[in-house]
Design a protein around this motif. Sequence first.
Motif, PDB file in Angstrom:
ATOM      1  N   THR A  69      -1.555   2.573   7.256  1.00 32.05           N
ATOM      2  CA  THR A  69      -1.813   3.740   6.401  1.00 32.05           C
ATOM      3  C   THR A  69      -2.613   4.797   7.169  1.00 32.05           C
ATOM      4  OG1 THR A  69      -2.009   2.127   4.622  1.00 32.05           O
ATOM      5  CG2 THR A  69      -2.745   4.336   4.123  1.00 32.05           C
ATOM      6  N   LEU A  70      -3.663   4.332   7.852  1.00 32.68           N
ATOM      7  CA  LEU A  70      -4.531   5.278   8.564  1.00 32.68           C
ATOM      8  C   LEU A  70      -3.793   5.907   9.741  1.00 32.68           C
ATOM      9  CD1 LEU A  70      -8.035   3.574   8.563  1.00 32.68           C
ATOM     10  CD2 LEU A  70      -7.106   5.302   7.005  1.00 32.68           C
ATOM     11  N   LEU A 114      -4.012  -1.410   5.863  1.00 29.71           N
ATOM     12  CA  LEU A 114      -4.816  -0.195   6.031  1.00 29.71           C
ATOM     13  C   LEU A 114      -4.549   0.456   7.394  1.00 29.71           C
ATOM     14  CD1 LEU A 114      -7.060   1.699   4.972  1.00 29.71           C
ATOM     15  CD2 LEU A 114      -8.704   0.209   6.141  1.00 29.71           C
ATOM     16  N   GLU A 115      -4.407  -0.368   8.438  1.00 29.74           N
ATOM     17  CA  GLU A 115      -4.176   0.200   9.780  1.00 29.74           C
ATOM     18  C   GLU A 115      -2.924   1.076   9.799  1.00 29.74           C
ATOM     19  OE1 GLU A 115      -4.363  -3.121  12.467  1.00 29.74           O
ATOM     20  OE2 GLU A 115      -6.549  -3.185  12.265  1.00 29.74           O
ATOM     21  N   VAL A 121       0.860  -1.188   0.000  1.00 31.83           N
ATOM     22  CA  VAL A 121       0.000   0.000   0.000  1.00 31.83           C
ATOM     23  C   VAL A 121       0.896   1.237   0.000  1.00 31.83           C
ATOM     24  CG1 VAL A 121      -0.287   0.118   2.531  1.00 31.83           C
ATOM     25  CG2 VAL A 121      -2.007   1.125   1.061  1.00 31.83           C
ATOM     26  N   LEU A 131     -14.410  -2.309   5.143  1.00 34.43           N
ATOM     27  CA  LEU A 131     -13.389  -1.601   5.930  1.00 34.43           C
ATOM     28  C   LEU A 131     -13.834  -0.191   6.331  1.00 34.43           C
ATOM     29  CD1 LEU A 131     -10.303  -2.841   3.866  1.00 34.43           C
ATOM     30  CD2 LEU A 131     -10.727  -3.348   6.291  1.00 34.43           C
ATOM     31  N   ARG A 185      -6.511  -5.435   5.810  1.00 38.76           N
ATOM     32  CA  ARG A 185      -6.826  -4.664   7.026  1.00 38.76           C
ATOM     33  C   ARG A 185      -5.538  -4.227   7.732  1.00 38.76           C
ATOM     34  NH1 ARG A 185     -11.284  -3.853  10.202  1.00 38.76           N
ATOM     35  NH2 ARG A 185     -12.624  -5.316   9.097  1.00 38.76           N
ATOM     36  N   ALA A 236      -9.770   6.383  -1.368  1.00 41.61           N
ATOM     37  CA  ALA A 236      -9.201   5.247  -2.102  1.00 41.61           C
ATOM     38  C   ALA A 236     -10.147   4.966  -3.265  1.00 41.61           C
ATOM     39  CB  ALA A 236      -9.080   4.032  -1.199  1.00 41.61           C
ATOM     40  N   LEU A 282     -13.460  -2.569   0.530  1.00 41.93           N
ATOM     41  CA  LEU A 282     -13.454  -1.191   1.038  1.00 41.93           C
ATOM     42  C   LEU A 282     -14.729  -0.921   1.833  1.00 41.93           C
ATOM     43  CD1 LEU A 282     -11.866   0.820  -1.937  1.00 41.93           C
ATOM     44  CD2 LEU A 282     -10.914   0.542   0.361  1.00 41.93           C
TER      45      LEU A 282
END
Length: 336
Positions: free
Chosen positions: A110-111, A107-108, A74, A139, A104, A124, A136
């Motif tokens: 990234t966030l 994503l964690e 990512v 999520l 997931r 996204a 998505l």
Amino acid sequence: MFNVGVNRVDPLALELDTAEQIAAIDRASLQAAGLDIPTKSGPAQLTSLQLQSDCRPVDGLWLARENARVIGHVALQLPWRDNTDTAHFRGTVHPAARRRGVGRALLEETLSLAGEAGRSKVYAGAYEGSDGIPALQALGFSNRGLGVNAVRRLDVHGAPPGLWDRLYDEAMARAADYELEHQVGPTPEDMVEGMVTLHEAINDAPLDDPDLEDDAWDADRVRSYDRAMAGRRQTVYRVMARHRASGDWAGLSMMCVDELSPTVAFQEDTSVVRGHRGHRLGLLMKADMLRWITWERPEVSAVDTWNATTNHHMIAVNEKLGATVVARHVSFRLQA
Ligand SMILES: CC(C)(COP(=O)(O)OP(=O)(O)OC[C@H]1O[C@@H](n2cnc3c(N)ncnc32)[C@H](O)[C@@H]1OP(=O)(O)O)[C@@H](O)C(=O)NCCC(=O)NCCS
């Protein structure tokens, strides 16, 4: 998530072999979704992550590895010239490694960085028909209030003979007050200010998200864009329209040819400065570009272009030129 580790990596230290693995994941992903969309080669992936469109690397890059093999990636981008409350990411998990929590976990990370950078809007996107859409949604992302982009393709070698000449002549009959100029590669210094005006004109294009600010263009951005594209081995072809009487720049259409895989070229922005609309300049510049590219780059067999599905004027031009829809890409935003 047996044996899977997620690590942040420095895009500037990325090795070609790793970039090749990232490229292979994207290829497998599109293939699994049955989509015939060109993906970046390893070298193109590497230089894209390192240079993007303004000579800066992506702001965050994470890889998921299983037994040393990359199975997901990512990349996070934090706009800095405008829209500084937004963050955008692109990520893919290899089809064979999905539904095990890898997405997931990526994503964690990234966030967490987007949050540290104070970005309240996280965007996204995913192709219709791909796992990205339900994933998505699961999520916490939604397409509510956002748009869809249709990807259209022009078959350069299969186009009806003479079609673009005919459309060029038809448009020229309405645009006799204008002349066209061609530019290949970086913008000469004495043209940079004119190019700022031409790039700024894209801000009038219909936007599906009213929360987004205009793109901020200045001389530095034009120079950085051109340098980034040169570094990524993308040759930028520009057709510019100029008003004969005043000498004012009136319109711009751009196409990029990836010198590492030139068969599919990418139609980038086409924009006409507000005061010069209604003279068929959009059709004129695009028909001219296709005639030029056919002659100049015979190895280009297709041209892909993205349009917001609400951008009726541009879609009408593209369909006249013979483009057909090959995929649809849905925008998503994380819900607060
Ligand atoms: C989006 C993507 C990265 C998710 O990867 P993944 O490793 O399968 O994701 P996870 O296993 O962590 O799943 C995350 C959630 O999505 C759900 N999900 C994932 N794929 C799904 C599918 N095809 N249908 C329904 N739900 C799905 C999972 O059930 C999970 O939700 P839960 O924890 O509530 O059960 C992957 O589908 C992909 O690479 N898609 C193509 C690229 C893309 O569209 N990326 C979009 C982001 S830029």
